[in-house]
Design a protein around this motif. Structure first.
Motif, PDB file in Angstrom:
ATOM      1  N   PHE A   3      32.044  -5.447  39.977  1.00  8.93           N
ATOM      2  CA  PHE A   3      32.003  -4.129  39.360  1.00  8.93           C
ATOM      3  C   PHE A   3      33.298  -3.916  38.587  1.00  8.93           C
ATOM      4  N   THR A   4      33.203  -3.180  37.496  1.00  5.71           N
ATOM      5  CA  THR A   4      34.375  -2.867  36.686  1.00  5.71           C
ATOM      6  C   THR A   4      34.632  -1.373  36.742  1.00  5.71           C
ATOM      7  N   ILE A   5      35.853  -1.007  37.112  1.00  5.89           N
ATOM      8  CA  ILE A   5      36.299   0.377  37.034  1.00  5.89           C
ATOM      9  C   ILE A   5      36.952   0.510  35.668  1.00  5.89           C
ATOM     10  N   TYR A   6      36.599   1.550  34.938  1.00  5.84           N
ATOM     11  CA  TYR A   6      37.123   1.683  33.586  1.00  5.84           C
ATOM     12  C   TYR A   6      37.621   3.098  33.335  1.00  5.84           C
ATOM     13  N   ILE A   7      38.601   3.180  32.449  1.00  7.74           N
ATOM     14  CA  ILE A   7      39.117   4.464  31.999  1.00  7.74           C
ATOM     15  C   ILE A   7      38.935   4.487  30.493  1.00  7.74           C
ATOM     16  N   LEU A   8      38.227   5.495  30.017  1.00  8.47           N
ATOM     17  CA  LEU A   8      37.990   5.657  28.589  1.00  8.47           C
ATOM     18  C   LEU A   8      38.903   6.743  28.040  1.00  8.47           C
ATOM     19  N   TYR A   9      39.232   6.597  26.766  1.00  6.90           N
ATOM     20  CA  TYR A   9      40.031   7.596  26.062  1.00  6.90           C
ATOM     21  C   TYR A   9      39.256   8.036  24.833  1.00  6.90           C
ATOM     22  N   SER A  10      39.101   9.340  24.666  1.00  6.99           N
ATOM     23  CA  SER A  10      38.369   9.886  23.531  1.00  6.99           C
ATOM     24  C   SER A  10      39.199   9.783  22.262  1.00  6.99           C
ATOM     25  N   LEU A  11      38.579   9.313  21.198  1.00  6.91           N
ATOM     26  CA  LEU A  11      39.248   9.256  19.902  1.00  6.91           C
ATOM     27  C   LEU A  11      39.137  10.583  19.154  1.00  6.91           C
ATOM     28  N   ARG A  12      38.358  11.528  19.705  1.00  4.69           N
ATOM     29  CA  ARG A  12      38.164  12.828  19.078  1.00  4.69           C
ATOM     30  C   ARG A  12      39.015  13.925  19.714  1.00  4.69           C
ATOM     31  N   LYS A  13      39.067  13.950  21.027  1.00  3.40           N
ATOM     32  CA  LYS A  13      39.812  14.966  21.774  1.00  3.40           C
ATOM     33  C   LYS A  13      40.786  14.254  22.713  1.00  3.40           C
ATOM     34  N   ILE A  14      41.705  14.996  23.268  1.00  2.00           N
ATOM     35  CA  ILE A  14      42.616  14.413  24.256  1.00  2.00           C
ATOM     36  C   ILE A  14      41.922  14.483  25.612  1.00  2.00           C
ATOM     37  N   LYS A  15      41.061  13.503  25.854  1.00  2.00           N
ATOM     38  CA  LYS A  15      40.264  13.454  27.071  1.00  2.00           C
ATOM     39  C   LYS A  15      40.225  12.027  27.587  1.00  2.00           C
ATOM     40  N   THR A  16      40.124  11.900  28.908  1.00  2.00           N
ATOM     41  CA  THR A  16      39.871  10.597  29.519  1.00  2.00           C
ATOM     42  C   THR A  16      38.652  10.722  30.415  1.00  2.00           C
ATOM     43  N   TYR A  17      38.051   9.595  30.711  1.00  2.00           N
ATOM     44  CA  TYR A  17      36.891   9.545  31.600  1.00  2.00           C
ATOM     45  C   TYR A  17      37.029   8.313  32.476  1.00  2.00           C
ATOM     46  N   LYS A  25      30.014  -3.564  28.943  1.00  2.00           N
ATOM     47  CA  LYS A  25      29.623  -3.511  27.526  1.00  2.00           C
ATOM     48  C   LYS A  25      28.489  -2.503  27.307  1.00  2.00           C
ATOM     49  N   ASP A  26      27.438  -2.577  28.117  1.00  2.00           N
ATOM     50  CA  ASP A  26      26.312  -1.645  27.986  1.00  2.00           C
ATOM     51  C   ASP A  26      26.733  -0.212  28.285  1.00  2.00           C
ATOM     52  N   ARG A  27      27.569  -0.047  29.305  1.00  2.00           N
ATOM     53  CA  ARG A  27      27.983   1.301  29.694  1.00  2.00           C
ATOM     54  C   ARG A  27      28.807   1.978  28.591  1.00  2.00           C
ATOM     55  N   ILE A  28      29.715   1.233  27.971  1.00  3.39           N
ATOM     56  CA  ILE A  28      30.512   1.792  26.871  1.00  3.39           C
ATOM     57  C   ILE A  28      29.594   2.175  25.714  1.00  3.39           C
ATOM     58  N   GLU A  29      28.606   1.347  25.469  1.00  3.90           N
ATOM     59  CA  GLU A  29      27.641   1.646  24.405  1.00  3.90           C
ATOM     60  C   GLU A  29      26.904   2.955  24.703  1.00  3.90           C
ATOM     61  N   HIS A  31      28.047   5.468  26.476  1.00  4.37           N
ATOM     62  CA  HIS A  31      29.006   6.560  26.251  1.00  4.37           C
ATOM     63  C   HIS A  31      29.135   6.860  24.761  1.00  4.37           C
ATOM     64  N   ASN A  32      29.264   5.832  23.954  1.00  2.41           N
ATOM     65  CA  ASN A  32      29.483   6.039  22.518  1.00  2.41           C
ATOM     66  C   ASN A  32      28.236   6.492  21.768  1.00  2.41           C
ATOM     67  N   LYS A  33      27.055   6.275  22.338  1.00  2.00           N
ATOM     68  CA  LYS A  33      25.817   6.767  21.717  1.00  2.00           C
ATOM     69  C   LYS A  33      25.459   8.176  22.188  1.00  2.00           C
ATOM     70  N   GLY A  34      26.288   8.752  23.065  1.00  2.00           N
ATOM     71  CA  GLY A  34      26.038  10.109  23.541  1.00  2.00           C
ATOM     72  C   GLY A  34      24.975  10.198  24.611  1.00  2.00           C
ATOM     73  N   LYS A  35      24.703   9.119  25.315  1.00  2.00           N
ATOM     74  CA  LYS A  35      23.662   9.103  26.344  1.00  2.00           C
ATOM     75  C   LYS A  35      24.167   9.497  27.729  1.00  2.00           C
ATOM     76  N   VAL A  36      25.469   9.736  27.864  1.00  2.00           N
ATOM     77  CA  VAL A  36      26.059  10.150  29.137  1.00  2.00           C
ATOM     78  C   VAL A  36      26.485  11.602  28.985  1.00  2.00           C
ATOM     79  N   TYR A  37      25.896  12.490  29.776  1.00  3.25           N
ATOM     80  CA  TYR A  37      26.116  13.923  29.624  1.00  3.25           C
ATOM     81  C   TYR A  37      27.596  14.296  29.651  1.00  3.25           C
ATOM     82  N   ALA A  38      28.342  13.726  30.585  1.00  2.00           N
ATOM     83  CA  ALA A  38      29.751  14.107  30.758  1.00  2.00           C
ATOM     84  C   ALA A  38      30.631  13.724  29.580  1.00  2.00           C
TER      85      ALA A  38
END
Length: 95
Positions: A3-17, A25-29, A31-38
């Protein structure tokens, strides 16, 4: 299974997830396609940090750490260009 634990950084707002997954790879996709509500209103996202563990239980523990106060302080260190600091703090020990 890994399993991979990941920290994302928003390029639009000052936010992390913080999250964990079997397939980063699929999970980041998602997130970037807007399929994850949070995260759908804050994309695009880039990977700020990741670590791989061997069990889901370990992944949940690491995710919980990164969402804690100490973990958030380490995320700030990463954003400031420094490596995370994982030193153990003993409570109740003499200083």
């Amino acid at each position: 299974m890994q399993f991979t634990i990941y920290i994302l950084y928003s390029l639009r707002k000052i936010k992390t997830y913080v999250g964990y997954t079997k397939n980063l790879k699929d999970r980041i996709e998602y997130h970037n396609k807007g399929k994850v509500y949070a995260t759908k209103y804050y994309g695009p996202w880039k990977i700020l940090y990741k670590e791989v563990v061997s069990s889901e239980q370990e992944a949940k523990q690491r995710e919980r750490y990164w969402k804690s106060g100490a973990g958030r302080r380490n995320i700030k260190r990463i954003l400031d260009g420094f490596p995370p600091n994982f030193r153990k703090v003993r409570r109740g020990s003499p200083k």
